[in-house]
Each structure stands twice: as structure tokens, then as C-alpha cells.
Design an enzyme around this catalytic site. Structure first.
Site, PDB file in Angstrom:
ATOM      1  N   GLU A 195      -6.662   4.392   7.943  1.00 39.21           N
ATOM      2  CA  GLU A 195      -6.455   5.828   7.668  1.00 39.21           C
ATOM      3  C   GLU A 195      -7.691   6.433   7.016  1.00 39.21           C
ATOM      4  O   GLU A 195      -8.008   7.606   7.236  1.00 39.21           O
ATOM      5  CB  GLU A 195      -5.190   6.005   6.807  1.00 39.21           C
ATOM      6  CG  GLU A 195      -3.938   5.728   7.637  1.00 39.21           C
ATOM      7  CD  GLU A 195      -2.721   5.316   6.839  1.00 39.21           C
ATOM      8  OE1 GLU A 195      -2.732   5.430   5.598  1.00 39.21           O
ATOM      9  OE2 GLU A 195      -1.745   4.854   7.479  1.00 39.21           O
ATOM     10  N   GLY A 245       2.892  -1.315   4.175  1.00 41.87           N
ATOM     11  CA  GLY A 245       2.948   0.096   3.820  1.00 41.87           C
ATOM     12  C   GLY A 245       4.372   0.528   3.513  1.00 41.87           C
ATOM     13  O   GLY A 245       4.886   0.350   2.408  1.00 41.87           O
ATOM     14  N   GLY A 246       5.053   1.068   4.523  1.00 39.97           N
ATOM     15  CA  GLY A 246       6.370   1.675   4.312  1.00 39.97           C
ATOM     16  C   GLY A 246       7.369   0.776   3.609  1.00 39.97           C
ATOM     17  O   GLY A 246       8.118   1.252   2.737  1.00 39.97           O
ATOM     18  N   HIS A 267      -9.423   0.885   5.007  1.00 41.63           N
ATOM     19  CA  HIS A 267      -8.114   1.086   5.648  1.00 41.63           C
ATOM     20  C   HIS A 267      -8.300   2.024   6.844  1.00 41.63           C
ATOM     21  O   HIS A 267      -9.090   2.959   6.797  1.00 41.63           O
ATOM     22  CB  HIS A 267      -7.111   1.674   4.652  1.00 41.63           C
ATOM     23  CG  HIS A 267      -5.706   1.648   5.180  1.00 41.63           C
ATOM     24  ND1 HIS A 267      -5.252   2.586   6.086  1.00 41.63           N
ATOM     25  CD2 HIS A 267      -4.678   0.790   4.966  1.00 41.63           C
ATOM     26  CE1 HIS A 267      -3.986   2.300   6.395  1.00 41.63           C
ATOM     27  NE2 HIS A 267      -3.625   1.216   5.729  1.00 41.63           N
ATOM     28  N   ASN A 323       0.866  -1.181   0.000  1.00 38.03           N
ATOM     29  CA  ASN A 323       0.000   0.000   0.000  1.00 38.03           C
ATOM     30  C   ASN A 323       0.900   1.227   0.000  1.00 38.03           C
ATOM     31  O   ASN A 323       1.541   1.523   1.006  1.00 38.03           O
ATOM     32  CB  ASN A 323      -0.894  -0.018   1.252  1.00 38.03           C
ATOM     33  CG  ASN A 323      -1.677   1.272   1.417  1.00 38.03           C
ATOM     34  OD1 ASN A 323      -1.814   2.058   0.485  1.00 38.03           O
ATOM     35  ND2 ASN A 323      -2.202   1.482   2.620  1.00 38.03           N
ATOM     36  N   TRP A 324       0.926   1.915  -1.134  1.00 38.65           N
ATOM     37  CA  TRP A 324       1.828   3.077  -1.248  1.00 38.65           C
ATOM     38  C   TRP A 324       1.229   4.341  -0.641  1.00 38.65           C
ATOM     39  O   TRP A 324       1.895   5.355  -0.580  1.00 38.65           O
ATOM     40  CB  TRP A 324       2.188   3.300  -2.718  1.00 38.65           C
ATOM     41  CG  TRP A 324       3.332   2.439  -3.167  1.00 38.65           C
ATOM     42  CD1 TRP A 324       3.763   1.272  -2.589  1.00 38.65           C
ATOM     43  CD2 TRP A 324       4.212   2.684  -4.266  1.00 38.65           C
ATOM     44  NE1 TRP A 324       4.850   0.780  -3.272  1.00 38.65           N
ATOM     45  CE2 TRP A 324       5.150   1.624  -4.309  1.00 38.65           C
ATOM     46  CE3 TRP A 324       4.305   3.687  -5.227  1.00 38.65           C
ATOM     47  CZ2 TRP A 324       6.166   1.556  -5.264  1.00 38.65           C
ATOM     48  CZ3 TRP A 324       5.310   3.621  -6.188  1.00 38.65           C
ATOM     49  CH2 TRP A 324       6.233   2.565  -6.198  1.00 38.65           C
ATOM     50  N   LYS A 325      -0.024   4.278  -0.240  1.00 39.41           N
ATOM     51  CA  LYS A 325      -0.673   5.455   0.350  1.00 39.41           C
ATOM     52  C   LYS A 325      -0.469   6.673  -0.564  1.00 39.41           C
ATOM     53  O   LYS A 325      -0.483   6.526  -1.784  1.00 39.41           O
ATOM     54  CB  LYS A 325      -0.145   5.698   1.767  1.00 39.41           C
ATOM     55  CG  LYS A 325      -0.100   4.417   2.609  1.00 39.41           C
ATOM     56  CD  LYS A 325       0.178   4.681   4.041  1.00 39.41           C
ATOM     57  CE  LYS A 325       0.357   3.354   4.770  1.00 39.41           C
ATOM     58  NZ  LYS A 325       0.295   3.453   6.205  1.00 39.41           N
ATOM     59  N   GLY A 365       2.712   1.778  10.685  1.00 36.93           N
ATOM     60  CA  GLY A 365       3.680   2.865  10.567  1.00 36.93           C
ATOM     61  C   GLY A 365       4.414   3.206  11.846  1.00 36.93           C
ATOM     62  O   GLY A 365       5.093   4.224  11.932  1.00 36.93           O
ATOM     63  N   GLU A 367      -5.202  -5.421  10.501  1.00 37.73           N
ATOM     64  CA  GLU A 367      -4.184  -4.397  10.707  1.00 37.73           C
ATOM     65  C   GLU A 367      -4.448  -3.671  12.028  1.00 37.73           C
ATOM     66  O   GLU A 367      -5.271  -2.748  12.077  1.00 37.73           O
ATOM     67  CB  GLU A 367      -4.225  -3.383   9.568  1.00 37.73           C
ATOM     68  CG  GLU A 367      -3.928  -3.972   8.212  1.00 37.73           C
ATOM     69  CD  GLU A 367      -3.386  -2.909   7.264  1.00 37.73           C
ATOM     70  OE1 GLU A 367      -2.254  -3.075   6.812  1.00 37.73           O
ATOM     71  OE2 GLU A 367      -4.089  -1.913   7.021  1.00 37.73           O
ATOM     72  N   SER A 395       3.587  -2.614  10.150  1.00 37.39           N
ATOM     73  CA  SER A 395       5.036  -2.639  10.378  1.00 37.39           C
ATOM     74  C   SER A 395       5.699  -3.952   9.972  1.00 37.39           C
ATOM     75  O   SER A 395       6.666  -4.379  10.598  1.00 37.39           O
ATOM     76  CB  SER A 395       5.356  -2.294  11.840  1.00 37.39           C
ATOM     77  OG  SER A 395       4.964  -0.973  12.126  1.00 37.39           O
TER      78      SER A 395
END
Ligand code: PEP
Length: 244
Positions: free
Chosen positions: A90, A223-224, A88, A9-11, A164, A158, A202
Site C-alpha cells: 500500500e 491485516g484485517g 508494504h 498490521n492495523w493500517k 484484503g 505478500e 488474507s
């Protein structure tokens, strides 16, 4: 389609200059793993021809209309996506998305022929209150439509406090929640035992193998560590190593 999924997920990250990252990831396929990236919507069409699964990060409930700035599931499909994230944390936090809204977006995804990755998970307060499993139950009941199947739906667990932050639950906690989700899906859907279940929060090269060794973990939503090929490829490899 393999049940093991490594999803990135590149957000709100990624410009055309970053397409080389997607090319590098696409060049590193593992036969037993479905590799999928959800880039920003602006990059979907540009990477749709790569040998890589491409997903959107959100969709509107309507197919078209006066909703400035929104993107429909049909538009994502038209641009080349085959999957979309719904719910998600966010989106739930930043845009006030309720479980009912997530279910409606998920049905919009089905309408457009997209598979949905429905995200659920507890906040730190909820975990510390001992409410994790009841939160999961509420989110599963409210966010997963009755016409979900193992073919059109993936569930991503999640924990919000792990996204993150570099913090991850213990493997016992991951096992407990994934077993609980599996049981709830099996209770409700004829093919509930087949829904892919992803862990997210993470995940990185250093912890992927132990997470993938947990029962009922069929992959990860990352994600990251999906933003750089050098970080994501070892996660794909760790998943492939558990699939053989
Ligand atoms: C995510 O955004 O879904 C996620 C899991 O992020 P990270 O891997 O950076 O924690």
C-alpha cells in the site's frame, strides 16, 4: 527471540478505544511465538508498556527535519516501537515507494535500532504473466540492504492480489515463492537461512494452519484479521501449534 512471528498490521485503523483489543492480544502470548502488532503511530506510545511487540507501519529515511506529516524511525523507537514495516504494497502503490526508497527506509530503521519487516510481492498481472519470481528477485535485490541480518530483518511475502481480497495463493505457490526467497537470502547473506519469512495476504483462522505447515513459512503478517482479538488469537494458536 523465537523465529515464529505472528504480526498484525492495523493500517489506518484504531483509536484509543481499541486499546482493549491490544490488551486482549497481549494477554494471550504463546511461548514459541513472537506476537507483534503495528498499530497506527498515534497508538504506539499508549501501548508500548504492554507485553506485546509493537511496530510502526512506515518511517522516513531521515532522523528529523522539515518533512511535514512524516515520522522517523528514531521517533518510532522513542515512542516504544521495536520493529517497523517497510515497503508494504500500500505504501509502494499509494506513495510511489521504489525499491531504493524501501532500502533507504530499512537502513533508517537499522540506524534507529529497529528491526525491519520488508514487504515484497507480485501484482496479479505479474503473476499471470509468469513474472512472480523475477519480481521477487528485483524486490529482494533492491529493497534489502547489504547490511541486513537475520536479527535486524524479516521478509514478508505478500502477493498484492491476496491483500484484503480473501484470495490466497495455493500452498504450492506459497511454497515455491518462500523457497525461492530462502535460496536468494542464503546466496547473499551468511545467515540467510535464518531470516524469518512471513506470508501475508488474507490470513485468517480458517487458513492459518495450512499456511503455517508450508516449508519456510515462519509466521504471518495479518491485516484485517488482526483487528479483533477473537480473529487474531486463533492465528497465534495455529502458529504455536506448528512450533512445538
Ligand atoms: C496486510 O495488509 O499486510 C495484509 C496482509 O492484509 P490482509 O490480511 O487484510 O490481507
Amino acid at each position: 527471540m523465537p523465529r515464529k512471528i505472528a504480526a498484525g498490521n492495523w493500517k489506518m485503523n484504531g483509536l484509543r478505544a481499541d486499546l482493549d483489543v491490544l490488551r486482549a492480544i497481549a494477554a494471550h502470548q504463546a511461548a514459541s511465538v513472537e506476537v507483534l502488532i503495528c498499530p497506527p503511530a498515534t497508538l504506539i506510545a499508549a501501548c508500548a508498556d504492554l507485553p506485546l511487540g509493537i511496530g510502526g507501519q512506515d518511517c522516513h529515511v531521515s532522523a528529523y527535519g522539515a518533512h511535514t506529516g512524516d515520522i522517523s524511525a528514531e521517533m518510532l523507537a522513542d515512542a516504544g516501537a521495536r520493529t517497523v514495516l517497510t515497503g508494504h504494497s500500500e505504501r509502494r502503490a499509494d506513495h510511489g515507494e521504489s525499491d531504493a526508497m524501501v532500502a533507504a527506509k530499512t537502513q533508517a530503521a537499522y540506524r534507529a535500532g529497529l528491526r525491519a519487516i520488508i514487504c515484497i510481492g507480485e501484482t496479479l498481472d505479474q503473476r499471470e504473466e509468469g513474472a512472480t519470481l523475477s519480481v521477487i528477485d528485483t524486490q529482494l535485490a533492491g529493497s534489502v540492504p547489504d547490511d541486513a541480518t537475520a536479527a535486524n530483518t524479516v521478509i514478508a511475502y505478500e502477493p498484492v492480489w491476496a491483500i484484503g481480497t480473501g484470495r490466497i495463493p495455493t500452498m504450492e505457490q506459497v511454497a515455491e515463492v518462500h523457497a525461492h526467497i530462502r535460496q536468494r537470502l542464503a546466496d547473499r547473506f551468511a545467515d540467510g537461512a535464518e531470516f524469518p519469512l512471513l506470508y501475508g495476504g488474507s490470513v485468517k483462522a480458517g487458513n492459518a494452519a495450512e499456511i503455517f505447515a508450508v516449508a519456510n513459512v515462519d509466521g504471518a503478517l495479518v491485516g484485517g484479521a488482526s483487528l479483533k482479538a477473537a480473529d487474531f488469537i486463533p492465528i497465534i494458536d495455529a502458529l504455536a501449534a506448528t512450533s512445538s
